[in-house]
Each structure stands twice: as C-alpha cells, then as structure tokens.
Write an enzyme that holds these catalytic residues in place. Sequence first.
Site, PDB file in Angstrom:
ATOM      1  N   GLU A   1       4.928   0.127 -14.537  1.00 19.54           N
ATOM      2  CA  GLU A   1       3.896  -0.590 -13.796  1.00 19.54           C
ATOM      3  C   GLU A   1       2.645  -0.758 -14.643  1.00 19.54           C
ATOM      4  O   GLU A   1       2.232   0.175 -15.342  1.00 19.54           O
ATOM      5  CB  GLU A   1       3.565   0.184 -12.514  1.00 19.54           C
ATOM      6  CG  GLU A   1       2.632  -0.533 -11.563  1.00 19.54           C
ATOM      7  CD  GLU A   1       2.436   0.245 -10.272  1.00 19.54           C
ATOM      8  OE1 GLU A   1       2.950  -0.181  -9.225  1.00 19.54           O
ATOM      9  OE2 GLU A   1       1.782   1.314 -10.327  1.00 19.54           O
TER      10      GLU A   1
ATOM     11  N   TYR B   1      -1.109  -7.964 -11.614  1.00 16.01           N
ATOM     12  CA  TYR B   1      -0.210  -6.835 -11.427  1.00 16.01           C
ATOM     13  C   TYR B   1       1.153  -7.197 -12.009  1.00 16.01           C
ATOM     14  O   TYR B   1       1.685  -8.286 -11.761  1.00 16.01           O
ATOM     15  CB  TYR B   1      -0.046  -6.497  -9.937  1.00 16.01           C
ATOM     16  CG  TYR B   1       1.045  -5.470  -9.684  1.00 16.01           C
ATOM     17  CD1 TYR B   1       0.753  -4.113  -9.676  1.00 16.01           C
ATOM     18  CD2 TYR B   1       2.375  -5.860  -9.504  1.00 16.01           C
ATOM     19  CE1 TYR B   1       1.745  -3.170  -9.479  1.00 16.01           C
ATOM     20  CE2 TYR B   1       3.372  -4.922  -9.316  1.00 16.01           C
ATOM     21  CZ  TYR B   1       3.053  -3.581  -9.304  1.00 16.01           C
ATOM     22  OH  TYR B   1       4.053  -2.652  -9.127  1.00 16.01           O
TER      23      TYR B   1
END
Length: 387
Positions: free
Chosen positions: A196, A108
């Site tokens: 993101e 991530y």
Amino acid sequence: MKIHEYQAKQIFARYGVPIPRGEVASTPQESAAVAARLAAEVVVKAQIHAGGRGKGGGIRKAATPADAEKHAAAMLGRPLVTPQTGPQGRVVRRVLVEETLPIERELYLGLVIDRALARVVVMASAAGGMEIEEVARENPEAILKAALDPATGLPAFQTRRLAFGLDLKDELGKQAAKLLAALYRVFVEQDASLVEVNPCIVTRDGRLVALDAKINFDDNALFRHPELAALRDLNEEEPLEIEASKHSLNYIKLDGNVGCMVNGAGLAMSTMDIIQLAGGQPANFLDVGGGASAEQIREAFKILVADKSVRAVLINIFGGILRCDRLATGVVEAARQLHLTVPIVVRMEGTNVKQGREILRKSGLNFTVAADMKDAAEKVVARAKKQ
C-alpha cells in the site's frame, strides 16, 4: 508479518519505486544529524505498526536540524496513541527523517488478495491521504479496481486504464505505469499479502513519489524468504502471540474474558460467534491446528491462562487428525502442571471421542463436558461471569 515504513521503503527502492530521501534514527541526536545531511526541511515520522500516526502527533515537520531533534525527542521512548493502537498506544523506538516534497495531489495505490476472486487486486483512488476504508464506505465509486489474472500479471492496458482513471496523462501516465508494475513485482516476488502507498503524491515538478509505504507479508510463505526474518520487530507484537508462534500455534489476543482453544480457523470463528451469541466476549483466537501434539496442547494452555483477563476457558475440538484422546491427554497434563483454577468447558466430537471424555472424567480435575456448541458456549459464559 508487518514491517515498518522505513523498511518497506528500502524494499521499494530496490524495485525502482520513487521514494523521498531519508534515513531512520533511534535518538534525537541522530535525527538532527540526518536532517543536517539532507539539508532541507524534513518531516519526522514515528515508526510503529499502526496507521493514523498523523492524527496522533506522530508526523511532524521540522524546518531545521534543531527542530528535528526536538520533535524526535518528543516521540522516542513514548507511547503514540492513534485510532489503530487503542488507548494504550505503541512505544516509538525509531523515527524516519526524510525530506519534504512540494505536493500537488495525493493518490492512493494498493495491492491486496481478493479471496473471493482468488486473485490479486490493484486498487487506486484520487482520494489519497485518507483511510481507504473511509473512502470505500462513503464514496466507493472513487476506488478503481483491477483484478489480475495470475497467468498474465499486470498487463499494460490495465496500468493505462488505472492511470487514466486517476487523471495521470502523458509523462505522469508513463510514470504511473512504471510505478504500478514495480509495486506488482514487489507483491509477487516478496510473497506479500498487502502492498500500500498512501499517499502516493504528484509533486509540483511533475513526479510520482511514494510518500508512505506499507507491506504485509504472507506468514505461510516466509520460509521462502529467510532474509525477511531480520525485519520482524518483536516490540510491535503481543508477547503471547510471539510465544505462540514459537510453537506453531495461531494466536490473536482479543478484549474479552473467555479463552478459546480450537482446531481450525473456521471452527475458531464459529466459536467466537457463538460465545458472543451467548452473551460473552472471546479473549483470544487460538487455533492449535489439525495435527497438534500433546506438547503443543500444553503450550497452548499456558498461553491461554497467561492472559490475566481470562475468566473461563472453552475447548472446542473436532477430532479428525487431532484425536480427542490426544487432546484430552494434553489438556489434563497442562491443567496439572499449571495448577489451573479457571473453569474449563470442553466440547469435543470426532475420532476417539469416548476415550477422550473418559480421560477427562478420570482425571479428577474440574472439567465440564458440554453436549454441543450451544451448550458449551452457555456454560462457559456463565462460569466466566461468576469469576
């Protein structure tokens, strides 16, 4: 402003962020044609402004162009329900068809503004593929963070530290440093509020690739980026929120039955809190701002009462730049034009408050003037329950 994954990946590509090969399609036939051009196993991904698409069946693998066509046909034109859409779902109008890649690990990566620190924070975690909120709740130490000084940006020692924390060494460490630097440039140069990548994958042949992409833009900076207007998808937004934006009003639809009109975001939050404390539920967040005109007040009222779930309206205004008499004039005009029947409770304080209350009193309309916020909340909740 939010954009779709395929649009975010187009921006990533301009900044040198590695992404899978793929194209967007709006029909099943186009999806099959894209799969044929890619000449590989593909994944068909529904394009909506919501996460959790995989859980809702919005991400499907296709071994052949015929499979890609079949999966696209099952998604396009139909609502996709995910944990973030609510039970009504979002209608899928486009799909992204892209090559599958051999995944070794999922990571991530994200950049967001930490308002408490007044800095951009880079977040990284080896727990990619999961919702970052879940990771933060269940295993917060798994999230690495770096708060960036705006004067120095993203220095090399920070990218090395993050790469080391993700166990990315040697060549992968160099790729990570380059990728993080590119994401930071996207964030700053595009005036983003969120960038993101979840997941960012390590492939079996040793590459870092952004398998997903999400960018939210700071609405207050969009005037600097007229080219971004074309990326806005009005189908993904609430019609009342779109209408509000046309009149420079800040409106967010909620699930309750008490309509709220305030001036100032802090006052809006307080108003919603006190409505819930009184046993009610706010139907919206509507901030008319400090210098609203009578016309904006009228439009705000139209938006409030257009929501069929609204059973009563609370107007909570502190008159500073927006004078109370101007507010009252706009409210009275709107009530007359719209032939309002819902109960309206008004709490106002500040500049020209006496004149404002007098305008409401002489209007002959059914306004209830409250003494303070607590009194206003109790009265509006009681009236909403009677409707």
